[in-house]
Scaffold this motif. Sequence first.
Motif, PDB file in Angstrom:
ATOM      1  N   ALA A  96       0.939  -1.163  -0.088  1.00  0.00           N
ATOM      2  CA  ALA A  96       0.022  -0.079  -0.085  1.00  0.00           C
ATOM      3  C   ALA A  96       0.785   1.213   0.045  1.00  0.00           C
ATOM      4  CB  ALA A  96      -0.991  -0.011   1.149  1.00  0.00           C
ATOM      5  N   ASP A  97       1.989   1.327   0.835  1.00  0.00           N
ATOM      6  CA  ASP A  97       2.679   2.567   0.618  1.00  0.00           C
ATOM      7  C   ASP A  97       3.373   2.783  -0.714  1.00  0.00           C
ATOM      8  OD1 ASP A  97       2.290   2.333   3.250  1.00  0.00           O
ATOM      9  OD2 ASP A  97       4.171   1.994   4.036  1.00  0.00           O
TER      10      ASP A  97
ATOM     11  N   LEU B 147       2.174   1.645  -3.652  1.00  0.00           N
ATOM     12  CA  LEU B 147       1.187   2.095  -4.453  1.00  0.00           C
ATOM     13  C   LEU B 147       0.828   3.459  -4.385  1.00  0.00           C
ATOM     14  CD1 LEU B 147      -0.950  -1.001  -4.427  1.00  0.00           C
ATOM     15  CD2 LEU B 147       0.315  -0.489  -6.118  1.00  0.00           C
ATOM     16  N   ALA B 148       0.665   4.000  -3.102  1.00  0.00           N
ATOM     17  CA  ALA B 148       0.400   5.447  -2.795  1.00  0.00           C
ATOM     18  C   ALA B 148       1.274   6.661  -3.601  1.00  0.00           C
ATOM     19  CB  ALA B 148       0.369   5.569  -1.309  1.00  0.00           C
ATOM     20  N   LYS B 149       2.525   5.907  -3.745  1.00  0.00           N
ATOM     21  CA  LYS B 149       3.628   6.858  -4.572  1.00  0.00           C
ATOM     22  C   LYS B 149       3.386   6.800  -6.061  1.00  0.00           C
ATOM     23  CE  LYS B 149       5.296   8.193  -0.463  1.00  0.00           C
ATOM     24  NZ  LYS B 149       5.423   9.517  -0.166  1.00  0.00           N
TER      25      LYS B 149
ATOM     26  N   SER C 154       0.430   6.673  -7.639  1.00  0.00           N
ATOM     27  CA  SER C 154      -1.256   6.748  -7.892  1.00  0.00           C
ATOM     28  C   SER C 154      -1.320   7.618  -9.113  1.00  0.00           C
ATOM     29  CB  SER C 154      -1.605   7.452  -6.949  1.00  0.00           C
ATOM     30  OG  SER C 154      -1.172   8.679  -6.432  1.00  0.00           O
TER      31      SER C 154
END
Length: 233
Positions: free
Chosen positions: A45-46, A48-50, A52
């Motif tokens: 998740a960390d 993927l947040a970068k 987006s």
Amino acid sequence: MRKRLALVLAGAGLFAVSLATGADATPQGPAPVADSTREGTVPAADLLAKVSSCNQISNGKYRTDEETSANIAVCGANGAVFWKADMDIDCDGQPTAHCNSDTDPWFQDDTAFHQSDGKPLISDQLPYVVVPSPSSIWDYRTAGIKGGGVVAVIYNGKVEYAVVGDTGPTKIIGEASYATAAALGIDPDPETGGTDSGVTYILFKNSSVTPIESHSQAVSVGDQLARQFLQNN
């Protein structure tokens, strides 16, 4: 999922900084299926947040298969490039029980990049990713990407670290080795396996694993690079 024919690219000479030194033994046996949500310490998740949003660096977009439209861009970030696509199964390289001309109608007994002993990679043992061969759309070499470079492959909340191991068609993107798919819980069958979407590939610039066949080195270096990626983006 119809596997795409991989093209062998020879002599792609590009110098890059090696972030891992020393060698360990070539992995033996098939790649283990991941028993946790990630390799290393960085959650999916960390990462993927970068990624987006996309700062497109390719001069156009790629298809995921021959019959699909071109809608996949290569995106740039600090210290990496990335794309979001499907996963077709590359079973090329040294023949094994899982990957051979009987199990894979498109089988080739070579890969663009080779092990430290000069032999082709072993698809069902080594997690690796296929990059498109250089073209007017994009040339991976100009972005600091090379054979043995580290890749974080993310699917269904899991992170698998791989290396750049082969090259493919100039207009198609989204392919990885049998071992990569198996570790992520994707059907690795070279003829019918793969997944149609949901895979994120983050390729770290100017990185390399020595020797290329050492998955433990890929995980160690990849975890370090992933943490740097979070800090720098």
